[in-house]
Design a protein around this motif. Structure first.
Motif, PDB file in Angstrom:
ATOM      1  N   UNK A 196       1.664   1.795  -3.300  1.00 30.88           N
ATOM      2  CA  UNK A 196       0.311   2.681  -4.284  1.00 30.88           C
ATOM      3  C   UNK A 196       0.750   3.950  -3.734  1.00 30.88           C
ATOM      4  N   UNK A 197       0.601   3.858  -2.858  1.00 34.73           N
ATOM      5  CA  UNK A 197       0.367   5.850  -2.499  1.00 34.73           C
ATOM      6  C   UNK A 197       1.953   6.351  -2.903  1.00 34.73           C
ATOM      7  N   UNK A 220       4.028   5.817  -5.721  1.00 41.10           N
ATOM      8  CA  UNK A 220       3.649   5.349  -6.686  1.00 41.10           C
ATOM      9  C   UNK A 220       2.590   6.855  -7.769  1.00 41.10           C
ATOM     10  N   UNK A 221       1.646   6.386  -7.269  1.00 40.25           N
ATOM     11  CA  UNK A 221       0.065   7.260  -7.529  1.00 40.25           C
ATOM     12  C   UNK A 221       0.579   8.728  -7.571  1.00 40.25           C
ATOM     13  N   UNK A 264     -11.150   8.055   3.194  1.00 43.57           N
ATOM     14  CA  UNK A 264     -11.667   6.629   2.354  1.00 43.57           C
ATOM     15  C   UNK A 264     -10.040   6.137   2.311  1.00 43.57           C
ATOM     16  N   UNK A 265      -9.461   6.971   2.096  1.00 37.54           N
ATOM     17  CA  UNK A 265      -7.917   6.726   1.999  1.00 37.54           C
ATOM     18  C   UNK A 265      -7.251   5.572   2.939  1.00 37.54           C
ATOM     19  N   UNK A 266      -7.807   6.286   4.354  1.00 35.49           N
ATOM     20  CA  UNK A 266      -7.216   6.198   5.438  1.00 35.49           C
ATOM     21  C   UNK A 266      -7.636   4.372   6.112  1.00 35.49           C
ATOM     22  N   UNK A 267      -9.312   4.042   5.856  1.00 36.28           N
ATOM     23  CA  UNK A 267      -9.760   3.202   6.200  1.00 36.28           C
ATOM     24  C   UNK A 267      -9.376   2.113   5.400  1.00 36.28           C
ATOM     25  N   UNK A 268      -8.235   1.994   4.312  1.00 36.02           N
ATOM     26  CA  UNK A 268      -7.464   1.188   3.927  1.00 36.02           C
ATOM     27  C   UNK A 268      -6.491   1.198   4.117  1.00 36.02           C
ATOM     28  N   UNK A 269      -5.524   2.232   3.982  1.00 35.07           N
ATOM     29  CA  UNK A 269      -4.207   2.092   4.354  1.00 35.07           C
ATOM     30  C   UNK A 269      -3.875   3.313   6.409  1.00 35.07           C
ATOM     31  N   UNK A 270      -2.984   2.789   6.493  1.00 30.38           N
ATOM     32  CA  UNK A 270      -2.917   3.467   8.691  1.00 30.38           C
ATOM     33  C   UNK A 270      -2.180   5.106   7.589  1.00 30.38           C
ATOM     34  N   UNK A 271      -2.326   6.102   8.497  1.00 33.33           N
ATOM     35  CA  UNK A 271      -2.185   7.212   8.173  1.00 33.33           C
ATOM     36  C   UNK A 271      -0.954   7.977   8.278  1.00 33.33           C
ATOM     37  N   UNK A 310       3.882   9.838   1.017  1.00 31.07           N
ATOM     38  CA  UNK A 310       3.185  10.771  -0.110  1.00 31.07           C
ATOM     39  C   UNK A 310       4.824  11.842   0.345  1.00 31.07           C
ATOM     40  N   UNK A 363       0.602   6.436   4.776  1.00 32.54           N
ATOM     41  CA  UNK A 363       0.372   6.963   4.043  1.00 32.54           C
ATOM     42  C   UNK A 363       1.046   8.678   3.985  1.00 32.54           C
ATOM     43  N   UNK A 420       0.407  -0.889   0.246  1.00 28.13           N
ATOM     44  CA  UNK A 420       0.430  -0.377  -0.146  1.00 28.13           C
ATOM     45  C   UNK A 420       0.837   1.606   0.020  1.00 28.13           C
TER      46      UNK A 420
END
Lengths: 402, 299
Positions: free
Chosen positions: A6-7, A9-10, A208-215, A222, A218, A3
């Motif tokens: 993913x962040x 890369x995005x 929505x993001x932090x319901x998938x990946x820990x803050x 970034x 994330x 994850x």
């Protein structure tokens, strides 16, 4: 980890593919190429032409001697009897006077050469007229030697400026470029990372993001992505600089400015790169920290003000003390973590700065980065779901870990 | 196994947002959270997802605590809508779905399916900020269900949508539930809960007022609604035992009775008067239950 990537890369791809990134990168690359071809461009605007042949209207003896002097001075110009590019009519008095006739502008370098050759001729004629020997003439030309003896001894620890110790201009240029590039990137990317974080908060997509990946995961993805974007841009700049050095004959340009490497050039380059990297990481981490305080885009610039002020201060400290890298202000501020990346490379210019000093600077910055990242993570975790508007209030609240 | 919330409490300073909630959401069920504004629905969901740390109590799913290791199995639609405004729909979905561990081709295939399902296939390449609010909401719902989660948490999924779109979304939610997903959703609309849910929990000011199977709740509630239609004067029923409330409108009377057995007594009483067009005993509506439970507590 997946994850995180993913962040990463995005964020990285969306930034690198952005028009603003591509345009600024291209503009700066073009500026570098322009700077590398500075002398050629100047010549382009210089309407003068090269002179190959010179016709001299004077006595044969003068002409012969002038021809000798001129050929010693310049390989490009030679004296001919007729059909010269220019005609120099000499009035053989003391001092010599001459009229140069030409159909075009003579470039400054050749003008100077002609003038110097005529001055030489004049000197010889004066010597002849006054009947001076070579030695007597040499004595007249000798430089006066002056020694300044001051009774005030330099204070302990203070750097004694050696008489005639000139800064090495190549190293100064390296410093100048480092500080400028760092300031440019910090200002540009501090606001970008702040915007990224504040935008996700204000648009609420963060929930929505932090319901998938820990803050924290994330946030770090970034920060790292933005740092890599800035390094990508830096990479393009460096490649352009290297290409310019190799493809364009920059040696002439460098010698024109009197730039020569010395034994501090290599450490200068290495330390500059280290501080450039540290400076970017430090300032971008702090910007992320500040960006996580705000919940509305309007407050972002205000929140990022400290970053702007600090980097501006650091840059000016470096620039204003460029030719006095050993002074007290520089030595004190080089340990203040937010100024260290700007000021410490300046101290490397000074031959009396030890490697230990520079190392302490590096450690100070590293510790500060650690603290900034720790608080950014802590505050970010607490602040993402908050829409409170006061920045100070947010800091107090999130630091309590609510 | 299922989702279990036990003694769940959340306090913000002196304010108790969620107060000692105990519920069990059976696997594969459709569970409704009903409550007005500030009832504690969103706070409960945020605790479920680990976005807020409970002051007290436990949350387990299949016996384990919910952590970031199981977020791929959970889909969440937050109450506060928001997507990256500058991204295209497909870029946005790609990013959010990858965070759920999906692969590129699979995401693309699923996205096409759902865009078709929600009747907005033309929006795939559009920027989020160019979409209407309702369409953004559809995209966000797609983002929360595209990875076929086992547990879907929808916070006010139908708010702000027109009736046509509400129907489209309801259909999709029912379909997901039929395919085995456990769905937990909050709303302040009773009719949605009545239509969709087998189980529900009514919250009021952070407190759990009533919870469980809807039919059981209605049965336990006791009160029934009696509708009598006829030309005879039956106003005397107001004083009849078991009658709580009576509303008369020309020939039609709506009577609230404490238990079903009183309906029988009333029936025997009024047939003495003659012919009646209608005599009907209704189950209480959720609205009645809500008002009865919550309204009384207000007083």
């Amino acid at each position: 980890m997946n994850k995180f990537l993913t962040t990463f890369r995005h964020t990285y791809l969306s930034k690198v593919k952005a028009k603003s990134f591509i345009i600024t990168t291209i503009i700066v690359m073009l500026l570098i190429i322009l700077a590398g071809n500075f002398n050629k461009i100047m010549n382009l605007f210089d309407g003068s032409e090269e002179i190959g042949t010179v016709e001299v209207e004077a006595s044969d003896a003068f002409t012969e001697q002038f021809s000798e002097v001129l050929s010693r001075m310049s390989g490009e110009m030679s004296v001919v009897e007729s059909d010269g590019d220019i005609v120099i009519t000499v009035n053989e008095t003391v001092p010599v006077s001459a009229v140069v006739e030409s159909e075009f502008n003579i470039n400054a370098a050749q003008q100077a050469e002609i003038e110097i050759a005529l001055e030489d001729m004049n000197r010889m004629m004066v010597m002849e007229t006054l009947d001076l020997s070579e030695e007597e003439a040499a004595l007249m030309m000798a430089e006066v030697s002056v020694d300044y003896e001051t009774s005030v001894s330099p204070a302990e620890g203070e750097v004694e400026v050696e008489a005639g110790a000139e800064p090495n201009y190549l190293n100064v240029v390296i410093f100048y470029i480092t500080v400028f590039v760092m300031f440019f990137i910090v200002i540009n990317y501090a606001s970008q990372i702040g915007t990224e974080i504040a935008m996700e908060k204000s648009s609420r997509v963060i929930e929505m993001i932090v319901s998938s990946v820990s803050p924290v995961n994330h946030l770090f993805a970034k920060i790292l992505a933005i740092i890599c974007v800035s390094l990508t841009q830096l990479f393009f700049f460096v490649v352009t600089i290297i290409a310019v050095i190799y493809l364009v004959d920059i040696g002439e340009l460098i010698s024109e400015f009197g730039l020569e490497a010395n034994d501090r050039t290599v450490p200068m380059i290495i330390y500059s790169l280290i501080f450039l990297l540290l400076g970017l990481v430090l300032y971008l981490s702090v910007s992320a920290l500040l960006g996580s305080f705000v919940s509305r885009m309007e407050d972002l610039q205000q929140a990022l003000l400290p970053v702007t002020m600090m980097s501006l201060g650091g840059m000016y400290l470096g620039m204003f003390n460029l030719f006095d890298p050993g002074n007290l202000l520089v030595r004190i501020t080089s340990y203040f973590p937010f100024f260290t990346p700007f000021v410490m490379p300046l101290r490397v210019l000074d031959p009396d700065t030890s490697h230990v000093t520079v190392l302490i600077g590096i450690i100070v910055v590293l510790i500060t980065i650690g603290i900034a990242v720790y608080f950014a993570a802590r505050i970010y975790k607490g602040s993402i779901l908050s829409t409170d508007q006061g920045i100070i209030k947010n800091i107090r609240k999130f630091n309590k870990g609510e | 196994m299922s989702l279990v919330l036990s003694n769940l409490t959340k306090q913000f300073n002196d304010f108790t947002a969620v107060d000692d909630i105990n519920i069990e959401v059976p696997r594969g069920s459709m569970y409704g959270f009903l409550g007005g504004n500030g009832a504690g629905k969103t706070t409960t969901f945020r605790m479920l997802l680990g976005l807020l740390v409970p002051t007290a109590g436990d949350i387990t799913y299949d016996g384990a605590k919910i952590g970031y290791d199981m977020t791929d199995k959970i889909g969440y639609l937050p109450e506060e809508r928001g997507l990256h405004p500058k991204l295209q729909v497909d870029e946005q979905i790609q990013y959010l779905a990858r965070l759920k561990g999906m692969k590129k081709q699979e995401i693309d295939r699923q996205l096409d399916f759902w865009l078709e399902e929600f009747e907005v296939p033309e929006n795939k390449q559009k920027r989020i900020e160019k979409l209407s609010k309702g369409n953004q909401q559809k995209i966000q719902l797609i983002a929360s269900i595209i990875h076929e989660p086992e547990l879907i948490i929808l916070d006010e999924p139908f708010s702000g949508l027109d009736p046509v779109n509400v129907e489209i979304l309801k259909k999709a939610v029912k379909e997901l539930n039929r395919n085995g997903a456990t769905i937990l959703f909050s709303t302040h609309r009773m009719d949605h809960v009545e239509e969709l849910c087998e189980e529900l929990c009514i919250l009021n000011k952070g407190r759990q007022v009533v919870s469980g199977n809807i039919d059981d709740i209605k049965a336990d509630f006791g009160q029934k609604e009696l509708i009598i239609e006829g030309k005879h004067d039956i106003s005397f029923l107001k004083e009849f035992p078991g009658v709580l409330e009576m509303k008369q409108n020309r020939n039609k009377s709506v009577i609230k009775i404490a238990e079903e057995k009183y309906a029988e007594d009333i029936f025997h009483e009024i047939v003495k008067l003659g012919y009646f067009k209608r005599f009907q005993v209704n189950e209480p509506s959720l609205n009645d239950i809500f008002i009865a439970k919550v309204g009384r507590q207000y007083e």
